[in-house]
Scaffold this motif. Sequence first.
Motif, short mmCIF file in Angstrom:
data_model
loop_
_atom_site.label_atom_id
_atom_site.label_comp_id
_atom_site.label_asym_id
_atom_site.label_seq_id
_atom_site.Cartn_x
_atom_site.Cartn_y
_atom_site.Cartn_z
N VAL A 1 0.87 -1.18 0.00
CA VAL A 1 0.00 0.00 0.00
C VAL A 1 0.90 1.23 0.00
O VAL A 1 1.76 1.37 0.88
CB VAL A 1 -0.93 0.02 1.23
CG1 VAL A 1 -1.83 1.25 1.19
CG2 VAL A 1 -1.76 -1.25 1.30
N ILE A 2 0.71 2.09 -0.98
CA ILE A 2 1.52 3.30 -1.12
C ILE A 2 0.61 4.52 -1.04
O ILE A 2 -0.43 4.57 -1.70
CB ILE A 2 2.28 3.29 -2.46
CG1 ILE A 2 3.23 2.08 -2.51
CG2 ILE A 2 3.04 4.59 -2.67
CD1 ILE A 2 3.92 1.87 -3.83
N VAL A 3 1.01 5.47 -0.19
CA VAL A 3 0.30 6.74 -0.05
C VAL A 3 1.33 7.85 -0.06
O VAL A 3 2.37 7.75 0.61
CB VAL A 3 -0.51 6.78 1.27
CG1 VAL A 3 -1.17 8.14 1.45
CG2 VAL A 3 -1.55 5.68 1.30
N ASN A 4 1.05 8.89 -0.81
CA ASN A 4 1.96 10.05 -0.89
C ASN A 4 3.38 9.64 -1.25
O ASN A 4 4.35 10.11 -0.65
CB ASN A 4 1.95 10.85 0.42
CG ASN A 4 0.58 11.40 0.74
OD1 ASN A 4 -0.21 11.69 -0.15
ND2 ASN A 4 0.28 11.53 2.02
N ALA B 1 2.35 0.20 4.00
CA ALA B 1 2.09 -1.12 4.58
C ALA B 1 2.40 -2.20 3.55
O ALA B 1 2.31 -1.98 2.35
CB ALA B 1 0.62 -1.22 5.01
N ALA B 2 2.76 -3.38 4.07
CA ALA B 2 3.00 -4.55 3.24
C ALA B 2 2.65 -5.78 4.04
O ALA B 2 2.93 -5.84 5.25
CB ALA B 2 4.45 -4.61 2.77
N SER C 1 -6.17 0.32 8.62
CA SER C 1 -5.14 1.11 9.29
C SER C 1 -4.74 2.33 8.46
O SER C 1 -4.59 3.43 8.98
CB SER C 1 -3.92 0.23 9.55
OG SER C 1 -2.86 0.97 10.06
N VAL C 2 -4.58 2.14 7.17
CA VAL C 2 -4.19 3.24 6.28
C VAL C 2 -5.29 4.29 6.24
O VAL C 2 -5.01 5.50 6.27
CB VAL C 2 -3.87 2.71 4.87
CG1 VAL C 2 -3.74 3.84 3.87
CG2 VAL C 2 -2.59 1.89 4.90
N PRO D 1 -5.25 5.36 -1.47
CA PRO D 1 -4.05 4.53 -1.49
C PRO D 1 -3.90 3.77 -2.81
O PRO D 1 -4.89 3.42 -3.45
CB PRO D 1 -4.27 3.55 -0.34
CG PRO D 1 -5.74 3.48 -0.17
CD PRO D 1 -6.28 4.82 -0.58
N PHE D 2 -2.65 3.54 -3.18
CA PHE D 2 -2.33 2.68 -4.32
C PHE D 2 -2.06 1.30 -3.74
O PHE D 2 -1.23 1.15 -2.85
CB PHE D 2 -1.08 3.20 -5.05
CG PHE D 2 -0.66 2.32 -6.18
CD1 PHE D 2 -1.18 2.51 -7.45
CD2 PHE D 2 0.25 1.29 -5.98
CE1 PHE D 2 -0.80 1.69 -8.51
CE2 PHE D 2 0.64 0.47 -7.03
CZ PHE D 2 0.12 0.67 -8.29
#
Length: 64
Positions: free
Chosen positions: A22-25, A30-31, A41-42, A51-52
């Motif tokens: 999970v990628i943000v900004n 998270a992984a 959580s994100v 999120p991506f």
Amino acid sequence: MSENFQAFLKLDKEKYVNEYVVIVNKKLIAAGQDIVSMLKSVKKKYPKATPFVAKIPENSVLVL
């Protein structure tokens, strides 16, 4: 191309085989295997961000 997708392309994917990321900004947030709890959580930490999310496949080739 989105900034988060560009960050995904630069990610060392060998560390996360068969896991969700999970990628943000432009940052890996998270992984792991449990995508539902990771997204909860994100969303708490980044309520306005989109999120991506991607699952890193194994290094095998699938030909259809």
